[in-house]
Scaffold this motif. Structure first.
Motif, PDB file in Angstrom:
ATOM      1  N   HIS A  81       6.673 -71.027 126.915  1.00 60.84           N
ATOM      2  CA  HIS A  81       7.558 -70.065 127.588  1.00 60.84           C
ATOM      3  C   HIS A  81       6.881 -68.746 127.914  1.00 60.84           C
ATOM      4  CE1 HIS A  81       8.244 -67.662 123.966  1.00 60.84           C
ATOM      5  NE2 HIS A  81       8.416 -68.793 123.314  1.00 60.84           N
ATOM      6  N   ASP A  82       5.850 -68.350 127.170  1.00 56.27           N
ATOM      7  CA  ASP A  82       5.152 -67.098 127.488  1.00 56.27           C
ATOM      8  C   ASP A  82       4.281 -67.211 128.736  1.00 56.27           C
ATOM      9  OD1 ASP A  82       6.249 -65.772 125.313  1.00 56.27           O
ATOM     10  OD2 ASP A  82       4.538 -66.196 124.008  1.00 56.27           O
ATOM     11  N   GLU A  83       3.821 -68.402 129.034  1.00 57.40           N
ATOM     12  CA  GLU A  83       2.910 -68.608 130.159  1.00 57.40           C
ATOM     13  C   GLU A  83       3.617 -69.127 131.410  1.00 57.40           C
ATOM     14  OE1 GLU A  83       1.004 -68.418 126.427  1.00 57.40           O
ATOM     15  OE2 GLU A  83       2.352 -70.022 127.045  1.00 57.40           O
ATOM     16  N   VAL A  84       4.605 -69.978 131.246  1.00 52.54           N
ATOM     17  CA  VAL A  84       5.244 -70.669 132.372  1.00 52.54           C
ATOM     18  C   VAL A  84       6.388 -69.835 132.935  1.00 52.54           C
ATOM     19  CG1 VAL A  84       6.480 -72.747 133.089  1.00 52.54           C
ATOM     20  CG2 VAL A  84       4.599 -72.916 131.433  1.00 52.54           C
ATOM     21  N   GLU A  85       6.327 -69.582 134.226  1.00 52.27           N
ATOM     22  CA  GLU A  85       7.338 -68.776 134.918  1.00 52.27           C
ATOM     23  C   GLU A  85       8.537 -69.630 135.325  1.00 52.27           C
ATOM     24  OE1 GLU A  85       9.092 -67.318 138.716  1.00 52.27           O
ATOM     25  OE2 GLU A  85       7.723 -68.987 138.520  1.00 52.27           O
ATOM     26  N   SER A  86       8.294 -70.865 135.793  1.00 50.93           N
ATOM     27  CA  SER A  86       9.380 -71.765 136.169  1.00 50.93           C
ATOM     28  C   SER A  86       8.871 -73.205 136.214  1.00 50.93           C
ATOM     29  CB  SER A  86      10.000 -71.363 137.512  1.00 50.93           C
ATOM     30  OG  SER A  86       9.047 -71.415 138.543  1.00 50.93           O
TER      31      SER A  86
END
Length: 135
Positions: free
Chosen positions: A107-112
């Motif tokens: 979740h910290d790296e992936v925007e969508s």
């Protein structure tokens, strides 16, 4: 060669249907065998996605496409050939972004996340995602 002016806004991770991506995203997604063996997360730019899908995911019924804002991970990216060697690119594709941060992608790296269906090839999915697939 990748220059500051040519850096993408987003980079992408393709996840096969055999490793469903759950929402909300966890802190750390499971790592593919390829990424584990390589010691880095294999990523693609928007312009590289079509060939990556066609070469490596042609039999997949669907894939999850993780969109990662480049600025979130820039310090951990190395631009390399697909196999992780700093050498010449595959013809017409350039160097690939590889994430060297201890194989952490969550979740910290992936925007969508998008789910794309393989409808006798990936062309329809790519056309349908033209507004989401940003360079």
């Amino acid at each position: 060669m990748v220059t500051e002016a040519s850096l993408p806004q987003y980079i992408y991770k393709i996840v096969p249907s055999t490793a469903p991506v759950v929402q909300p995203l966890p802190d750390r997604l499971p790592v593919s065998e390829l990424d584990q063996t390589s010691g880095f997360v294999h990523l693609s730019t928007a312009s590289q996605l079509a060939n990556t899908l066609k070469f490596f995911f042609q039999e997949e019924p669907l894939v999850y496409i993780l969109r990662i804002e480049y600025s979130r991970v820039a310090q951990y990216i190395r631009w390399e050939s697909p196999d992780g060697k700093v050498c010449g690119p595959r013809p017409g594709e350039g160097l690939f972004p590889h994430l060297y941060n201890g194989l952490k992608l969550g979740h910290d790296e992936v925007e969508s996340v998008a789910v794309w269906q393989n409808d006798n090839g990936w062309d329809q999915a790519l056309v349908g995602a033209k507004d989401w697939l940003l360079f």
